[in-house]
Design an enzyme around this catalytic site. Structure first.
Site, PDB file in Angstrom:
ATOM      1  N   SER A   1       0.700  -1.149   0.023  1.00 10.16           N
ATOM      2  CA  SER A   1       0.102   0.069   0.174  1.00 10.16           C
ATOM      3  C   SER A   1       0.961   1.268  -0.120  1.00 10.16           C
ATOM      4  O   SER A   1       0.226   2.276  -0.231  1.00 10.16           O
ATOM      5  CB  SER A   1      -0.740  -0.131   1.158  1.00 10.16           C
ATOM      6  OG  SER A   1      -2.079  -0.782   0.984  1.00 10.16           O
TER       7      SER A   1
ATOM      8  N   LYS B   1       0.384   3.457  -2.718  1.00 15.30           N
ATOM      9  CA  LYS B   1      -0.637   4.416  -2.944  1.00 15.30           C
ATOM     10  C   LYS B   1      -0.331   5.892  -2.934  1.00 15.30           C
ATOM     11  O   LYS B   1      -1.025   6.766  -3.275  1.00 15.30           O
ATOM     12  CB  LYS B   1      -1.787   4.159  -1.744  1.00 15.30           C
ATOM     13  CG  LYS B   1      -2.743   2.735  -1.873  1.00 15.30           C
ATOM     14  CD  LYS B   1      -3.497   2.526  -0.641  1.00 15.30           C
ATOM     15  CE  LYS B   1      -4.489   1.570  -0.831  1.00 15.30           C
ATOM     16  NZ  LYS B   1      -3.966   0.264  -0.709  1.00 15.30           N
TER      17      LYS B   1
ATOM     18  N   SER C   1      -6.360   3.629   3.997  1.00 10.31           N
ATOM     19  CA  SER C   1      -5.801   2.836   2.930  1.00 10.31           C
ATOM     20  C   SER C   1      -6.637   2.131   2.095  1.00 10.31           C
ATOM     21  O   SER C   1      -6.468   0.869   1.657  1.00 10.31           O
ATOM     22  CB  SER C   1      -4.724   1.756   3.691  1.00 10.31           C
ATOM     23  OG  SER C   1      -3.846   1.192   2.830  1.00 10.31           O
TER      24      SER C   1
END
Length: 387
Positions: free
Chosen positions: A52, A55, A112
């Site tokens: 993540s 991101k 997230s």
């Protein structure tokens, strides 16, 4: 090329032998944001699954789109079936639902949300697909100098070829800090309750927020392949550090190691100003000028990061190719100040002409010719010392 040892005023304390931080992370990168000094590099250029943490690239492109008017914080974007299909960390978005961009961004930063990433990606993609957005991510990353990054999706969901290096993540964090200071405070938000019916996912996973060590962002990551990672930043006083860790074996290890890295970076190093902007550092010889030399000065204050424990003194070097041909214009870069703190990377600071030096005319030509003849008889000059 003439190498001149800097004047005695530039002698700075050298460190006692510096022991690098022994991190448990499989890959790590720590940089002092204030001076640009790399403090730790462990496999930092190896492309790895970023989970993540990737991101952050989706967020960067979203912020760019807002800045150029392509997107606004109040726009409402529709949730596709593809966005709704994701598991893992989500905002529990429903197909056909319309969500404000601001909520999507907070949902990505704090929660997230994989589904929120896809909604943003499809809205900004050149062809309306997440795949098209991933190709845009890769191209923009290359433009930013992130040469070890390729993206297969917008969220960091495990996929072949979805890779980033820890140095690239550190560079991306720096861009987010420097380019979008108005949006950066969102990274320090500890909670975001998007859907009261799904209140179990409302807390920021960054383990350093609220510890009183200056941590204020950026993004955690975890998959089975990548392990536990964190791209983080912390500010204490006038200094800020950016750090990236990957490959930890648990969330607890990630928290412990991240806090240890921050404490090490602030406690073992100190920023020192060794010269002020406009202060003469050295001089360079001028060829056929109205003056025989010109002062070399930094444009702004020179600050360096040094280990706190100090020992003997060490000098800096001023390097330029010379003599400099007249005329010389004030402010023109002529040289570099090369600093090599023990145990840290070399630093090179531009030095510019302190003042104008006009062409000296006939007398200067005669003087220069005589000097050239004298030096030819004497033999090659050796490097000079101003100490």
């Amino acid at each position: 090329m003439i190498r001149i040892l800097a004047v005695a005023a530039l002698l700075i304390p050298a460190a006692l032998p510096l022991h690098a931080f022994e991190t448990r992370a499989t890959s790590a990168f720590v940089i002092d944001h204030t001076t640009g000094t790399v403090l730790l590099n462990k496999n930092a250029d190896t492309p790895l699954p970023p989970a993540s943490m990737s991101k952050l690239m989706t967020l960067f492109l979203a912020f760019e789109a807002i800045e150029r008017g392509q997107l606004s914080m109040t726009d409402e974007l529709v949730v596709s079936a593809h966005a709704n299909s994701f598991g893992g960390s989500t905002l529990f978005l429903r197909t056909g639902e319309r969500v404000k961009v601001e909520d999507l961004l907070r949902g990505i930063i704090v929660l997230s949300g994989n589904d929120a990433c896809v909604v943003i990606a499809e809205a900004l993609s050149p062809d309306g697909t997440e795949g098209g957005f991933a190709r845009l991510m890769t191209r923009r990353a290359q433009e930013l100098g992130m040469t070890n990054s390729t993206f297969a999706n917008s969220s960091g969901w495990p996929a072949a070829g979805h890779r980033m290096s820890m140095r690239d993540l550190g560079l991306l964090a720096k861009h987010l800090l420097d380019d979008f200071p108005e949006y950066y405070p969102m990274f320090s938000e500890k909670e975001f309750l998007f859907d009261p019916n799904e209140s179990s996912n409302r807390r920021n996973r960054n383990p350093l927020l609220g510890l009183g060590i200056g941590a204020d962002g950026l993004k955690t990551g975890h998959t089975q392949e990548a392990g536990y990672g964190l791209t983080g930043s912390a500010k204490q006083g006038d200094r800020r550090v950016i750090f990236v860790l990957s490959g930890m074996d648990s969330a607890a290890a990630r928290a412990e190691e991240s806090e240890a890295v921050v404490n090490w970076a602030f406690r073992q190093f100190a920023q020192r100003t060794i010269a002020t902007g406009g202060e003469r550092i050295a001089t360079a010889k001028v060829w056929e000028g109205s003056e025989p030399e010109v002062g070399l000065v930094p444009v702004e204050d020179i600050s360096v990061l040094l280990p706190i424990l100090t020992g003997a003194e060490v000098s800096a070097d001023v390097v330029y190719t010379g003599p400099i041909q007249a005329p010389v214009t004030a402010g023109t870069q002529l040289a570099e100040l090369v600093l090599q703190p023990e145990g840290l990377p070399e630093q090179r600071i531009p030095l510019v002409a302190e003042s104008d030096v006009a062409h000296g005319g006939f007398l200067a030509k005669v003087s220069t010719a005589a000097m050239s003849l004298f030096e030819a008889i004497r033999g090659p000059a050796t490097p000079e010392s101003g100490a």
